[in-house]
Design an enzyme around this catalytic site. Structure first.
Site, short mmCIF file in Angstrom:
data_model
loop_
_atom_site.label_atom_id
_atom_site.label_comp_id
_atom_site.label_asym_id
_atom_site.label_seq_id
_atom_site.Cartn_x
_atom_site.Cartn_y
_atom_site.Cartn_z
N GLY A 103 5.67 3.40 0.58
CA GLY A 103 6.43 4.27 -0.31
C GLY A 103 5.92 4.16 -1.73
CB SER A 120 -0.91 0.00 1.22
OG SER A 120 -0.14 0.23 2.38
CE LYS A 121 -2.84 3.08 -1.14
NZ LYS A 121 -3.72 2.35 -0.33
NE ARG A 122 0.34 0.14 5.96
CZ ARG A 122 1.12 -0.85 6.37
NH1 ARG A 122 2.32 -0.61 6.83
NH2 ARG A 122 0.69 -2.10 6.33
#
Length: 481
Positions: free
Chosen positions: A254, A250-252
């Site tokens: 990076g 996911s976006k977290r």
RNA sequence: GGUCCCAUCGUCUAGUGGUUAGGACACCGGCCUCUCACGUCGGGAACGCGGGUUCGACUCCCGCUGGGAUCACCA
């Protein structure tokens, strides 16, 4: 039968690494079998769908070379344009009593679900409305007309559904475990699960290739296909792509979107190669061209377990393709990245190529290449203070001055050979070793202690800029700021 | 919790009953060298556990453990 696969992204954000890998495998399978690859836009979520992400996704697919045989901009391949077809199919099911109206309110269902969870029971719909009689000409829901109910699919109560997955193998689901899920909302709009399989059979998709987060939807979708009188397509469920910590990417984690890597100066070849090797293999081979991928691809060589996205391996692959790239091509490709910094190129194409040639075994991405080339491109170089303290010492001022003078006296432009001759002369005159002079000169010319070979650097920089920078360094030594 | 899926170096993986368990990324060291890279040579590093089956299990079966997916009027 010609193989037809599809990729059906939702235009609700950037194209994700895990997502595009499913698309890639669908694409490879179609091409391997000389079949067709279809792109369909699943934009039934009008709230979150945007034109911008649609354009971005399409641009990413083109960048990767995943060209489609059918799809946008053809309006027929937007799910939102097929709502009437979905409703028509739902009505057919209703008429045949394979679906039924449900009058339970969302609040009621929600309360039941919460209670089931409290009592640690399975949170499924209790089929309360299934036995209810309803008129044979009942219309589909429509809020404005006061028809405020949903349509549920009447799942077979017994028997089992077999999924012979091309990747996972055979999976058996008891139909009694499957619930009567909603296919048409109370506002009249179709639910994704229903629309999706309908679109797939309508578009004569032969193989549904997707992430394995959809496996539990599969028996339901197969039952809907049967109810509608279709034979369901074959399925290939690919394992998830995980982040380094083992949780779904996911976006977290990076950079996880295709566009992020495109902007960081990665090559489509590297991305394609990396994605293919994540969950698929062909013996010990690591480097694959697109044609090899197409030639070798098959689901039997796909792994069954989830894979961790390894940005370092992607970077290594990119480096590999960068090293292989012909210099003129690299020079052309780097131009937009230079322009993006707002820098001018102080020379012609031939000069740029010379500069790039000295860097192409050091940079791993186009962006890195621009970073490394900054001292070639800009005259306002920033001298690293640590490097200056170590190498730009008073005793070296005189040799540098001499070097500058000798370079200046060369007729015409300098070459690597003539620079080397000058160095040897100065070295002999001051009784220095090459390293003793090269490092200070490197700092003077590039601002740092790391760069390509010093003769190459000077040959690219040219006589005028080299001499100016050397003189600037001498002034700096003699009158520290 | 129900259902379903998965399990070889840190990571991606090869392996299909008998291998010194192979490759790649990353890591460590030597060489090369004007710095840094590149290149090159070498090194450490894995079959989750327990039972079977078998002359013989990483490979087959069962159980356990551990991970994951999914159970919406989201897609």
């Amino acid at each position: 039968m010609t193989v037809r696969t599809r990729f059906a992204p939702s235009p609700t954000g950037s194209l994700h690494i895990g997502n595009v890998r499913s698309g890639l495998f669908a694409y490879l399978y179609a091409r391997h079998n000389h079949g067709q690859f279809i792109v369909r836009i699943d934009d039934t979520d009008r709230e979150r769908s945007t034109k911008q992400s649609l354009d971005e996704i399409l641009a990413d697919l083109k960048w990767l070379g995943m060209e489609w045989n059918e799809g946008p901009p053809d309006e027929a391949y937007f799910q939102s344009n097929r709502v009437e077809r979905h409703r028509e199919a739902a009505l057919k099911l209703l008429r045949e009593r394979k679906a039924y109206p449900c009058y339970c309110s969302a609040e009621e269902l929600d309360a039941k679900r919460k209670q089931a969870e409290r009592e640690r029971r399975r949170p499924v719909y209790d089929r309360k409305c299934r036995g209810l009689d309803f008129p044979s000409d009942l219309a589909l829901p429509e809020k404005s007309a006061g028809r405020n109910y949903t349509i549920r699919f009447a799942m077979p109560l017994d028997g089992e559904t077999l999924v012979d997955d091309l990747v996972k193998g055979r999976m058996v689901f008891q139909n009694s475990e499957l619930d009567d899920f909603i296919i048409v909302r109370s506002d009249g709009s179709p639910i994704y699960n229903f629309a999706s399989i309908l679109d797939d059979v309508d578009m004569r998709i032969t193989h549904i290739v997707r992430g394995d987060d959809h496996v539990s939807n599969t028996p339901r979708q197969m039952q809907m296909a049967y109810a509608l009188g279709f034979t369901p397509p074959a399925f290939a469920h690919l394992p998830q792509v995980l982040g380094p910590d083992g949780s779904p990417l996911s976006k977290r984690h990076g950079a996880t979107s295709v566009i992020a890597y495109r902007e960081k100066g990665y090559f489509p070849e590297a991305m394609l190669n990396y994605l293919a090797r994540l969950g698929w293999s062909h013996g010990d081979q690591e480097i694959f061209s697109r044609d090899e991928l197409i030639g070798y691809f098959g689901f039997e060589a796909c792994g069954k377990s989830a894979g961790v996205f390894n940005a370092e391996k992607l970077l290594w692959l990119n480096f590999h393709y960068l090293k292989e790239r012909p210099i003129p091509r690299l020079a052309a490709e780097i131009k937009p990245f230079i322009a993006r910094r707002g820098w001018a190129i102080p020379g012609d194409d031939a000069w740029l190529e010379k500069a790039v040639a000295t860097l192409h075994e050091r940079a791993k991405t186009l962006v890195e290449l621009v970073d490394f080339a900054s001292f070639y491109l800009k005259d306002e170089i920033e001298i690293d203070s640590k490097a200056a303290a170590k190498f730009l010492k008073p005793e070296i001022a005189e040799p540098i001055r001499a070097l500058a003078a000798e370079l200046e006296s060369i007729e015409g432009e300098v070459s690597e050979a003539s620079v080397q001759a000058v160095f040897e002369s100065v070295l002999a005159r001051f009784n220095l070793k090459l390293g003793q002079l090269a490092q200070p000169v490197r700092v003077a010319l590039t601002g740092g202690a790391v760069s390509p070979g010093i003769y190459e650097v000077i040959a690219v920089l040219g006589k005028r800029r080299t001499v100016d920078r050397l003189n600037a360094a001498v002034s700096r030594i003699e009158q520290p700021a």
